[in-house]
Motif scaffolding. Structure first.
Motif, PDB file in Angstrom:
ATOM      1  N   GLU A 133       0.826  -1.200   0.000  1.00 31.22           N
ATOM      2  CA  GLU A 133       0.000   0.000   0.000  1.00 31.22           C
ATOM      3  C   GLU A 133       0.865   1.257   0.000  1.00 31.22           C
ATOM      4  OE1 GLU A 133      -3.076   0.479  -0.499  1.00 31.22           O
ATOM      5  OE2 GLU A 133      -3.816  -1.575  -0.399  1.00 31.22           O
ATOM      6  N   GLN A 134       1.947   1.243   0.784  1.00 31.92           N
ATOM      7  CA  GLN A 134       2.895   2.354   0.759  1.00 31.92           C
ATOM      8  C   GLN A 134       3.760   2.202  -0.490  1.00 31.92           C
ATOM      9  OE1 GLN A 134       2.450   4.798   2.520  1.00 31.92           O
ATOM     10  NE2 GLN A 134       2.837   4.574   4.697  1.00 31.92           N
ATOM     11  N   GLY A 135       3.471   2.977  -1.492  1.00 30.18           N
ATOM     12  CA  GLY A 135       4.159   2.873  -2.768  1.00 30.18           C
ATOM     13  C   GLY A 135       3.274   2.404  -3.893  1.00 30.18           C
ATOM     14  N   GLN A 136       2.219   1.622  -3.584  1.00 33.76           N
ATOM     15  CA  GLN A 136       1.243   1.181  -4.585  1.00 33.76           C
ATOM     16  C   GLN A 136       1.879   0.320  -5.681  1.00 33.76           C
ATOM     17  OE1 GLN A 136      -2.479   2.463  -4.544  1.00 33.76           O
ATOM     18  NE2 GLN A 136      -1.569   2.171  -2.501  1.00 33.76           N
ATOM     19  N   TYR A 137       2.548  -0.760  -5.272  1.00 31.28           N
ATOM     20  CA  TYR A 137       3.194  -1.651  -6.236  1.00 31.28           C
ATOM     21  C   TYR A 137       3.229  -3.072  -5.695  1.00 31.28           C
ATOM     22  CZ  TYR A 137       7.211  -1.211  -3.070  1.00 31.28           C
ATOM     23  OH  TYR A 137       8.016  -1.226  -1.967  1.00 31.28           O
ATOM     24  N   LEU A 138       3.417  -4.015  -6.585  1.00 28.31           N
ATOM     25  CA  LEU A 138       3.641  -5.411  -6.228  1.00 28.31           C
ATOM     26  C   LEU A 138       5.146  -5.604  -6.052  1.00 28.31           C
ATOM     27  CD1 LEU A 138       1.254  -6.888  -8.914  1.00 28.31           C
ATOM     28  CD2 LEU A 138       0.849  -7.056  -6.458  1.00 28.31           C
ATOM     29  N   GLU A 144      11.312  -6.149  -0.177  1.00 27.30           N
ATOM     30  CA  GLU A 144      10.045  -5.459   0.028  1.00 27.30           C
ATOM     31  C   GLU A 144       9.997  -4.125  -0.722  1.00 27.30           C
ATOM     32  OE1 GLU A 144       7.319  -6.180   1.934  1.00 27.30           O
ATOM     33  OE2 GLU A 144       7.995  -8.139   2.627  1.00 27.30           O
ATOM     34  N   GLU A 145      11.148  -3.451  -0.807  1.00 29.58           N
ATOM     35  CA  GLU A 145      11.182  -2.114  -1.415  1.00 29.58           C
ATOM     36  C   GLU A 145      11.401  -2.144  -2.918  1.00 29.58           C
ATOM     37  OE1 GLU A 145      15.424  -2.935   0.137  1.00 29.58           O
ATOM     38  OE2 GLU A 145      13.369  -3.384   0.702  1.00 29.58           O
ATOM     39  N   SER A 146      11.404  -3.325  -3.527  1.00 30.39           N
ATOM     40  CA  SER A 146      11.791  -3.492  -4.924  1.00 30.39           C
ATOM     41  C   SER A 146      10.595  -3.749  -5.836  1.00 30.39           C
ATOM     42  CB  SER A 146      12.783  -4.659  -5.040  1.00 30.39           C
ATOM     43  OG  SER A 146      12.995  -5.031  -6.383  1.00 30.39           O
ATOM     44  N   LEU A 147      10.530  -2.997  -6.938  1.00 33.40           N
ATOM     45  CA  LEU A 147       9.532  -3.183  -7.995  1.00 33.40           C
ATOM     46  C   LEU A 147      10.271  -3.538  -9.281  1.00 33.40           C
ATOM     47  CD1 LEU A 147       6.901  -2.704  -9.677  1.00 33.40           C
ATOM     48  CD2 LEU A 147       7.426  -0.267  -9.582  1.00 33.40           C
ATOM     49  N   ALA A 174      -4.082  -4.420  -8.964  1.00 35.51           N
ATOM     50  CA  ALA A 174      -3.463  -4.662 -10.262  1.00 35.51           C
ATOM     51  C   ALA A 174      -3.339  -3.360 -11.057  1.00 35.51           C
ATOM     52  CB  ALA A 174      -4.274  -5.691 -11.044  1.00 35.51           C
ATOM     53  N   MET A 175      -4.396  -2.542 -11.017  1.00 31.51           N
ATOM     54  CA  MET A 175      -4.392  -1.290 -11.768  1.00 31.51           C
ATOM     55  C   MET A 175      -3.375  -0.317 -11.188  1.00 31.51           C
ATOM     56  SD  MET A 175      -5.823  -0.100 -14.431  1.00 31.51           S
ATOM     57  CE  MET A 175      -6.199   1.393 -15.322  1.00 31.51           C
ATOM     58  N   GLN A 176      -3.350  -0.192  -9.862  1.00 33.73           N
ATOM     59  CA  GLN A 176      -2.412   0.744  -9.238  1.00 33.73           C
ATOM     60  C   GLN A 176      -0.968   0.320  -9.472  1.00 33.73           C
ATOM     61  OE1 GLN A 176      -4.869   3.390  -8.797  1.00 33.73           O
ATOM     62  NE2 GLN A 176      -2.939   3.813  -7.765  1.00 33.73           N
ATOM     63  N   HIS A 177      -0.712  -0.972  -9.434  1.00 40.18           N
ATOM     64  CA  HIS A 177       0.645  -1.440  -9.730  1.00 40.18           C
ATOM     65  C   HIS A 177       1.054  -1.035 -11.143  1.00 40.18           C
ATOM     66  CE1 HIS A 177       4.149  -4.037 -10.199  1.00 40.18           C
ATOM     67  NE2 HIS A 177       3.644  -4.342 -11.379  1.00 40.18           N
ATOM     68  N   SER A 178       0.146  -1.188 -12.082  1.00 34.62           N
ATOM     69  CA  SER A 178       0.452  -0.855 -13.477  1.00 34.62           C
ATOM     70  C   SER A 178       0.756   0.633 -13.625  1.00 34.62           C
ATOM     71  CB  SER A 178      -0.721  -1.247 -14.379  1.00 34.62           C
ATOM     72  OG  SER A 178      -1.019  -2.623 -14.251  1.00 34.62           O
ATOM     73  N   THR A 202       7.381   5.558   3.894  1.00 28.18           N
ATOM     74  CA  THR A 202       6.576   6.624   3.292  1.00 28.18           C
ATOM     75  C   THR A 202       5.974   6.240   1.943  1.00 28.18           C
ATOM     76  OG1 THR A 202       8.463   7.602   2.108  1.00 28.18           O
ATOM     77  CG2 THR A 202       8.081   8.314   4.385  1.00 28.18           C
ATOM     78  N   GLY A 203       6.531   5.214   1.287  1.00 30.84           N
ATOM     79  CA  GLY A 203       6.100   4.845  -0.053  1.00 30.84           C
ATOM     80  C   GLY A 203       6.718   5.710  -1.133  1.00 30.84           C
ATOM     81  N   GLU A 204       7.595   6.634  -0.757  1.00 30.11           N
ATOM     82  CA  GLU A 204       8.235   7.536  -1.719  1.00 30.11           C
ATOM     83  C   GLU A 204       9.186   6.769  -2.632  1.00 30.11           C
ATOM     84  OE1 GLU A 204      11.122  11.530  -1.718  1.00 30.11           O
ATOM     85  OE2 GLU A 204      10.608  10.488   0.147  1.00 30.11           O
TER      86      GLU A 204
END
Length: 322
Positions: A133-138, A144-147, A174-178, A202-204
């Motif tokens: 949720e913090q960052g909006q990615y899978l 954990e911090e890696s997309l 799925a949409m937010q990750h994209s 922070t999700g930054e």
């Protein structure tokens, strides 16, 4: 022989050759999955990483069955699909789309068996649990911090699971990750980064990075093709085969689709790093390019011809990304 019939003849010959090679493989080394070679041999004790390639063998067997309708290939395709069924609950990888879309989804498309479909859906549900949720990615399998850009080739199975179950929350993930991937891994010149790193508190977004290709700011060829294919898949789920129960408000949805289309349009690089080499190569007939990269891009671009146009409306970049 016409050009089209000559091409069909060559394609059939290639598939027949692939059949001979695969028959030798599965009969000589049953229940094993090739990944990469060492000194020309793929049977070795090298690192398997996340075992992300196991779906490709079964997928090839399903393709051969579709090509030949030979019961031998169907029996083998079912067998190699069952060998990976337990991975549907694997929480350690981001590659469940690679594993189950090529195998169990093809199996379901052939039979319509709801029991088979449940395996595909469960794999999609499992993959959605990687959402931050913090960052909006899978998150990738690395940290954990890696997309990873790779996940764009897998996110389709989450959209599918959400459609099948009517799960709006899973669709949102799925949409937010994209959109996060597009915002931080697709560059202004149409190239793509392999990895994005985020602040877990922070999700930054922190910076782009890479585990593939030449360096952090280069564009890894296969990752670029995965981005093109993946964004096209998202567009397919959200426009061509949408589920109204899972849709957003019309204007918000349209902006999201424009963002995805912007990504596809921008993915037209003038140079890439070829595979895993440390050399920047220009696209040309003389440059050696990975065949899988070309096939992925051409498959998605061919499919793009079936995509309906959005209604005409002028948007500025600021409106699209606000």
């Amino acid at each position: 022989m016409t050009p089209s019939s000559e091409l069909r003849h060559k394609c059939n010959a290639a598939l027949d050759f692939a059949g001979r090679q695969l028959r030798h493989l599965i009969e000589t080394y049953p229940d094993t999955f090739p990944m990469y070679t060492q000194a020309g041999k793929w049977m070795h004790g090298g690192e398997a990483w996340t075992n992300w390639c196991e779906g490709f063998l079964g997928g090839q067997l399903w393709l051969l069955y579709r090509h030949t309708r030979d019961p031998y290939w169907r029996a083998k395709a079912e067998h190699y699909s069952r060998l990976i069924e337990h991975r549907k609950t694997d929480r350690n990888v981001h590659d469940l789309g690679f594993l189950f879309w090529s195998t169990w989804k093809r199996w379901y498309d052939l039979t319509g068996d709801p029991q088979i479909n449940r395996v595909v859906v469960e794999a999609g549900q499992t993959l959605s649990l990687r959402f931050k949720e913090q960052g909006q990615y899978l998150r990738s399998f690395v940290a954990e911090e890696s997309l990873f850009i790779d996940i764009m080739m897998n996110v389709g199975i989450i959209f599918y699971a959400a459609q099948q179950t009517g799960d709006a929350e899973m669709w949102r993930k799925a949409m937010q990750h994209s959109l996060t991937t597009r915002r931080y891994l697709v560059r202004g010149d149409g190239s793509t980064a392999h990895e994005g790193l985020f602040n877990l508190k922070t999700g930054e977004f922190i910076r782009q990075s890479t585990h593939q290709g030449w360096r952090d700011d280069s564009s890894w060829a296969r990752g670029l093709s995965w981005a093109l294919y993946g964004f096209g898949t998202v567009y397919s789920f959200t426009v061509i085969h949408p589920n109204p129960k899972l849709g957003q408000k019309p204007f918000t949805q349209e902006k999201s689709l424009l963002q995805l289309l912007w990504s596809i349009w921008r993915l037209r690089p003038s140079s890439v790093s070829s595979g895993f080499t440390d050399t920047q190569l220009l696209f040309s007939e003389q440059s050696p390019q990975p065949s899988h990269t070309a096939s992925l891009m051409n498959t998605r671009l061919a499919g793009s011809g079936k995509v309906p146009r959005l209604r005409r409306r002028r948007f500025s970049a600021a409106q699209v990304w606000s």
